[in-house]
Motif scaffolding. Sequence first.
Motif, PDB file in Angstrom:
ATOM      1  N   LEU A 129       0.852  -1.188   0.064  1.00 44.57           N
ATOM      2  CA  LEU A 129       0.005   0.014   0.093  1.00 44.57           C
ATOM      3  C   LEU A 129       0.875   1.140   0.021  1.00 44.57           C
ATOM      4  N   ALA A 130       1.968   1.368   0.620  1.00 42.84           N
ATOM      5  CA  ALA A 130       2.979   2.299   0.882  1.00 42.84           C
ATOM      6  C   ALA A 130       3.433   2.679  -0.597  1.00 42.84           C
ATOM      7  N   HIS A 131       3.858   1.771  -1.380  1.00 46.62           N
ATOM      8  CA  HIS A 131       4.325   1.682  -2.698  1.00 46.62           C
ATOM      9  C   HIS A 131       3.358   2.194  -3.634  1.00 46.62           C
ATOM     10  N   TRP A 132       2.058   1.737  -3.439  1.00 43.71           N
ATOM     11  CA  TRP A 132       1.014   2.096  -4.301  1.00 43.71           C
ATOM     12  C   TRP A 132       0.704   3.673  -4.250  1.00 43.71           C
ATOM     13  N   ILE A 133       0.614   4.195  -3.065  1.00 45.78           N
ATOM     14  CA  ILE A 133       0.234   5.374  -2.631  1.00 45.78           C
ATOM     15  C   ILE A 133       1.173   6.428  -3.145  1.00 45.78           C
ATOM     16  N   THR A 134       2.468   6.121  -3.047  1.00 46.02           N
ATOM     17  CA  THR A 134       3.647   6.791  -3.464  1.00 46.02           C
ATOM     18  C   THR A 134       4.013   6.577  -5.022  1.00 46.02           C
ATOM     19  N   ASN A 135       3.506   5.525  -5.481  1.00 47.52           N
ATOM     20  CA  ASN A 135       4.178   5.066  -6.932  1.00 47.52           C
ATOM     21  C   ASN A 135       5.759   4.928  -6.610  1.00 47.52           C
ATOM     22  N   SER A 136       5.940   4.212  -5.545  1.00 49.87           N
ATOM     23  CA  SER A 136       7.265   3.886  -5.120  1.00 49.87           C
ATOM     24  C   SER A 136       8.340   5.015  -4.939  1.00 49.87           C
ATOM     25  N   GLN A 137       8.081   6.143  -4.857  1.00 50.46           N
ATOM     26  CA  GLN A 137       8.668   7.315  -5.001  1.00 50.46           C
ATOM     27  C   GLN A 137       8.809   8.100  -3.451  1.00 50.46           C
ATOM     28  N   PRO A 138       9.587   8.782  -2.863  1.00 45.89           N
ATOM     29  CA  PRO A 138       9.365   9.541  -1.882  1.00 45.89           C
ATOM     30  C   PRO A 138       8.770  10.779  -1.853  1.00 45.89           C
ATOM     31  N   VAL A 139       7.959  11.101  -0.952  1.00 46.39           N
ATOM     32  CA  VAL A 139       7.158  12.446  -0.988  1.00 46.39           C
ATOM     33  C   VAL A 139       7.720  13.272  -0.073  1.00 46.39           C
ATOM     34  N   THR A 140       7.320  14.529  -0.079  1.00 50.58           N
ATOM     35  CA  THR A 140       8.019  15.502   0.879  1.00 50.58           C
ATOM     36  C   THR A 140       6.924  16.327   1.499  1.00 50.58           C
ATOM     37  N   GLY A 141       7.272  16.879   2.682  1.00 51.91           N
ATOM     38  CA  GLY A 141       6.423  17.715   3.522  1.00 51.91           C
ATOM     39  C   GLY A 141       6.436  19.163   3.189  1.00 51.91           C
ATOM     40  N   THR A 142       5.693  19.946   3.946  1.00 52.63           N
ATOM     41  CA  THR A 142       5.537  21.364   3.480  1.00 52.63           C
ATOM     42  C   THR A 142       6.292  22.329   4.306  1.00 52.63           C
ATOM     43  N   ASP A 143       6.825  21.820   5.484  1.00 52.14           N
ATOM     44  CA  ASP A 143       7.628  22.613   6.659  1.00 52.14           C
ATOM     45  C   ASP A 143       8.719  22.230   7.008  1.00 52.14           C
ATOM     46  N   ILE A 144      10.004  22.604   6.266  1.00 53.38           N
ATOM     47  CA  ILE A 144      11.347  21.893   6.751  1.00 53.38           C
ATOM     48  C   ILE A 144      11.725  22.563   7.950  1.00 53.38           C
ATOM     49  N   MET A 145      11.175  23.953   8.422  1.00 46.36           N
ATOM     50  CA  MET A 145      11.526  24.400   9.738  1.00 46.36           C
ATOM     51  C   MET A 145      10.951  23.586  10.889  1.00 46.36           C
TER      52      MET A 145
END
Length: 331
Positions: A129-145
């Motif tokens: 499911l984790a691979h399917w949701i992300t198409n096997s690619q990492p995803v980034t958040g919105t707040d690096i701070m």
Amino acid sequence: MRLLTLASRHRVVIILGLTLIISALVVPGYFSASTLGLGLDRAATIGLIAIGLTVLLISGQIDLSGGAVFALAGIVSVILQREIGILPAAIAGILVGTLAGAINGALVVGLKVNSLVLTLATMLIFRSLAHWITNSQPVTGTDIMLSLALAKIYLEVFTIRSALFIILIVLLHLWLTRTIPGRNVFAVGSNPAAVKESGIASDRIVCLGFVFAGTLAGLAGVLQSLVTNTGSPVFGSELTVAVIAAVVVGGTRLEGGRGSALGTLGGVLTIGSLTIAMEFQSVPAYVQQVVSGLILILLVVLDRAITTKGRATGTRPALIRDNPITQGGKT
């Protein structure tokens, strides 16, 4: 034999002490505040999942899906940030872990299947499911701070994650040793048949144990994704062996009925210290996995040898002792 039994009883102290000594010899400045803080923060990731696994192993169950839940919860918490905000997304990620644990518990209790086999299957499903949701690619958040704030070290040693781990492990210790529900967990792992006859709802205890383990794995995954500002389907792929090794090093038996939160704390610190030392020496990750696996094998063999010797000399094993409710409460 007496020496072997004594070493097994205090193995977490012995192993942790030897690990710290060897690490200090091979890593210059190992006992500096910055290195200890880094090691404790790294250990907290393993430790949060180990808290849930401790309860499950004491009750005679196991969950192999923790690493996959770790990844899935983190991905959900990152993906939803743009839609509903960081805090609601983090809560949603933790709830994903709770739901995964509830699924594991319901299937183990409802279908009466072996938890090892069941959670091996759900591990593959959750990871897919984790691979399917992300198409096997990492995803980034919105707040690096926010990531930088969560990674900040306070009092020269603690991060928010490591402080949370310490608080939870202390609360688990108090719950296991000072409350009737906590002692009932030992009873379920020691003698399930006697527990059912005594009127204790063993199925409910087991199911809630899986929910608790899933929630802690989800919390660990959310914190990891917030700290790194990233969700990835490969996160947690190497955690399962390390977590099991940490709990077993702490004295919790794979067969159930014995264990302690403070023992798990020592086991987590041992694995965390060993990991940090090997990383400082640029030891490849696969070699670290081999070391964790060898530690696990040695401890299981040691425990089995002592148990077998005890039976041979007439000592009754933990599974049939007269007072299962208090068994393991003071280990």
